[in-house]
Design an enzyme around this catalytic site. Sequence first.
Site, PDB file in Angstrom:
ATOM      1  N   LEU A  15       0.690  -0.565   0.113  1.00 27.49           N
ATOM      2  CA  LEU A  15       0.849  -0.022   0.071  1.00 27.49           C
ATOM      3  C   LEU A  15       0.884   1.055  -0.025  1.00 27.49           C
ATOM      4  CD1 LEU A  15      -2.756  -0.295   2.832  1.00 27.49           C
ATOM      5  CD2 LEU A  15      -2.791  -0.826   0.563  1.00 27.49           C
ATOM      6  N   LYS A  17       3.737   1.812   2.123  1.00 25.45           N
ATOM      7  CA  LYS A  17       4.002   2.090   4.195  1.00 25.45           C
ATOM      8  C   LYS A  17       5.221   3.170   4.046  1.00 25.45           C
ATOM      9  CE  LYS A  17       3.101  -1.378   5.751  1.00 25.45           C
ATOM     10  NZ  LYS A  17       4.259  -2.779   6.973  1.00 25.45           N
ATOM     11  N   GLY A  18       6.200   2.204   2.494  1.00 25.21           N
ATOM     12  CA  GLY A  18       7.441   2.679   2.677  1.00 25.21           C
ATOM     13  C   GLY A  18       7.611   4.116   2.990  1.00 25.21           C
ATOM     14  N   GLY A 357      23.861  -7.865 -11.616  1.00 28.99           N
ATOM     15  CA  GLY A 357      23.266  -8.813 -11.551  1.00 28.99           C
ATOM     16  C   GLY A 357      23.598 -10.192 -11.228  1.00 28.99           C
ATOM     17  N   CYS A 384      28.396  -2.335 -12.618  1.00 34.02           N
ATOM     18  CA  CYS A 384      28.553  -3.665 -11.512  1.00 34.02           C
ATOM     19  C   CYS A 384      28.642  -4.375 -12.220  1.00 34.02           C
ATOM     20  CB  CYS A 384      27.191  -4.011 -10.618  1.00 34.02           C
ATOM     21  SG  CYS A 384      28.283  -5.460  -9.451  1.00 34.02           S
ATOM     22  N   MET A 387      28.989  -3.693 -16.025  1.00 36.98           N
ATOM     23  CA  MET A 387      30.412  -3.304 -16.278  1.00 36.98           C
ATOM     24  C   MET A 387      31.507  -5.070 -16.330  1.00 36.98           C
ATOM     25  SD  MET A 387      33.882  -2.247 -14.000  1.00 36.98           S
ATOM     26  CE  MET A 387      34.603  -3.677 -14.018  1.00 36.98           C
ATOM     27  N   HIS A 521      27.882   0.120  -6.898  1.00 41.31           N
ATOM     28  CA  HIS A 521      26.103   0.410  -7.400  1.00 41.31           C
ATOM     29  C   HIS A 521      26.147   2.466  -7.013  1.00 41.31           C
ATOM     30  CE1 HIS A 521      24.754  -3.149  -8.394  1.00 41.31           C
ATOM     31  NE2 HIS A 521      25.229  -3.043  -7.863  1.00 41.31           N
ATOM     32  N   GLU A 523      23.719   4.066  -7.796  1.00 42.28           N
ATOM     33  CA  GLU A 523      22.454   4.239  -7.872  1.00 42.28           C
ATOM     34  C   GLU A 523      21.947   4.250  -5.851  1.00 42.28           C
ATOM     35  OE1 GLU A 523      23.328   1.243  -9.267  1.00 42.28           O
ATOM     36  OE2 GLU A 523      22.193   0.295  -8.259  1.00 42.28           O
TER      37      GLU A 523
HETATM   38  N1  GLN Z   1      27.422 -10.799 -10.188  1.00 37.72           N
HETATM   39  C1  GLN Z   1      28.384 -10.442  -9.967  1.00 37.72           C
HETATM   40  C2  GLN Z   1      29.206 -10.446  -9.213  1.00 37.72           C
HETATM   41  O1  GLN Z   1      29.165 -11.239  -7.741  1.00 37.72           O
HETATM   42  C3  GLN Z   1      27.624  -8.546 -10.230  1.00 37.72           C
HETATM   43  C4  GLN Z   1      26.888  -8.466  -9.160  1.00 37.72           C
HETATM   44  C5  GLN Z   1      26.260  -7.034  -9.032  1.00 37.72           C
HETATM   45  O2  GLN Z   1      25.386  -6.813 -10.284  1.00 37.72           O
HETATM   46  N2  GLN Z   1      25.765  -6.212  -8.450  1.00 37.72           N
HETATM   47  O3  GLN Z   1      30.532  -9.905  -8.766  1.00 37.72           O
END
Ligand code: GLN
Length: 558
Positions: A15, A17-18, A357, A384, A387, A521, A523
């Site tokens: 909903l 809440k955060g 990822g 991450c 790259m 990261h 972001e």
């Molecule tokens: N899978 C990659 C690693 O473990 C990248 C991790 C990520 O993108 N946060 O280094």
Amino acid sequence: MTKFVFVTGGVVSSLGKGIASASLAALLESRGLKVTLIKLDPYINVDPGTMSPFQHGEVFVTDDGAETDLDLGHYERFIETRMKKTNNFTTGKIYQSVLEKERRGDYLGKTVQVIPHVTNEIQEFIQRGAGIGTADAVDVAIVEIGGTVGDIESLPFLEAVRQMSLRLGPNSSAFVHLSYLPWIATAGELKTKPTQHTAKELRAIGIQADVLLCRADRRIPDEERAKISLFSNVPEWGVISMWDVDTIYKVPRMLHEQGLDGLICDKLRINTPPAQLKRWDDLVYEVEHPQNTVKIAMVGKYVDLSDSYKSLNEALRHAGMKSHARVQIEYIDSETINPGNVGKTLGAFDAILVPGGFGKRGIEGKICAARFAREQKVPYLGICLGMQVATIEYARHVAGLKDANSTEFEPDTPHPVIALITEWKDADGSIQQRSASSDLGGTMRLGSQSSDVADGTLAHQIYGPVVTERHRHRYEANVNYLDQLRQAGLVISALTQREQLTEIVELPQKVHPWYVGVQFHPEFKSTPWDGHPLFNAYVRAALAHQAATSDNRKPVAA
Ligand code: GLN
């Protein structure tokens, strides 16, 4: 003395809440109070670090390296106080701590029970989160309890805050309960019954709400508010309507205009100047008056659930606002991309982004996207994993390292340009060991770290001489290949100060207008007020690319 606001939820989850908690915190902060937010999660995982983004959305990372609930991202974007390890804890973490104490013999032979041992532990964690007994103690701590009232899992948390409120005494805590009013189209009515029930459920646990935040797709008429007040024992001015809005940045003003912050300050007997909402109004104006639109292709794996990339989406939007542009993000499943269709799929975008990822699935599609961006001179930001993918792509297609890969995806690759480093020094000087078989929880490079940025690079233009960003990954660019990659033209523009690990790679600007991969990261540190230097630069590059190519923009053949 620190005062507390406990925020609970009823009827259904999701909903907002955060956002409601963060908005209240922002209003109190704008009244000159020192505020923090604490999130309690009823699940048994010790933290969300090992959970799939499909289960739990994004894992937000704090400066001190905690892997936390994504609500902490909202908190940092809404208020000035930075979140720490102590701002988020789960049932798992509470039990872990209770069990450690039990093994140590701290309970002196007593039978360890949910009440009082678990509930006391919860209260201690809340107090720690509020900084009580330290120089960081806040004026008001807003404690958001995950889940919905009535869940078995969240009962110990509710019991703990009930006890805490009793112990703190009058005027030291307030209860805010978020509820839901469904609109029944056939009847043409907003229904109050679920809200009556959830308020009653809360009372059965011994908690009387001071405020009911009533979520609905529309504003709740006064008649319904009066009815809810009667049935829930909450004064009418405490029944506050929270309707759907097109931007979350409208929520603080919406709640303020119905008197939420005034009501909480009255209840807690806090005297402050009025709330200042100009910065929020300016923000909403910016959101509603873009002069341009940029289209960004986000090539990832968790594309069906935009919660997986929450902070990233926000960071791109913040950067858009800085350039008076609306950022339109299109999620593209990397598994659908191959050399035959990449031009058609990505040709009409102003910029390409490969986010973070884990795991092998979809990797080749991401490599394809990075190659396309490099060759077609489309602005590229790799975060991450993004790259790492850019590095693999460059190794394979420019440096001539055939079948180069990350050992995460291909343990026997002939050219492990991305690999695990097996030993590693932590901030406190302790040595950490990492191998492919290490426990998944707790084997990552996590949290904030600084690196030196090389002069004359794009990264240096963006960040200046030092970059400090947050990390969450296991694998690293393999130092044994850096020279070969450099000779082939890849610029390694930042290395960590301690271990000399690669933090930023880029292409020289005479070769490509904007091609950057970062191991961290960024972001997580973007705010709606300033945006973030890297994203701001990326969106500017996307706008420049759009301006340069708008005449002949059509999908490019592979
Ligand atoms: N899978 C990659 C690693 O473990 C990248 C991790 C990520 O993108 N946060 O280094």
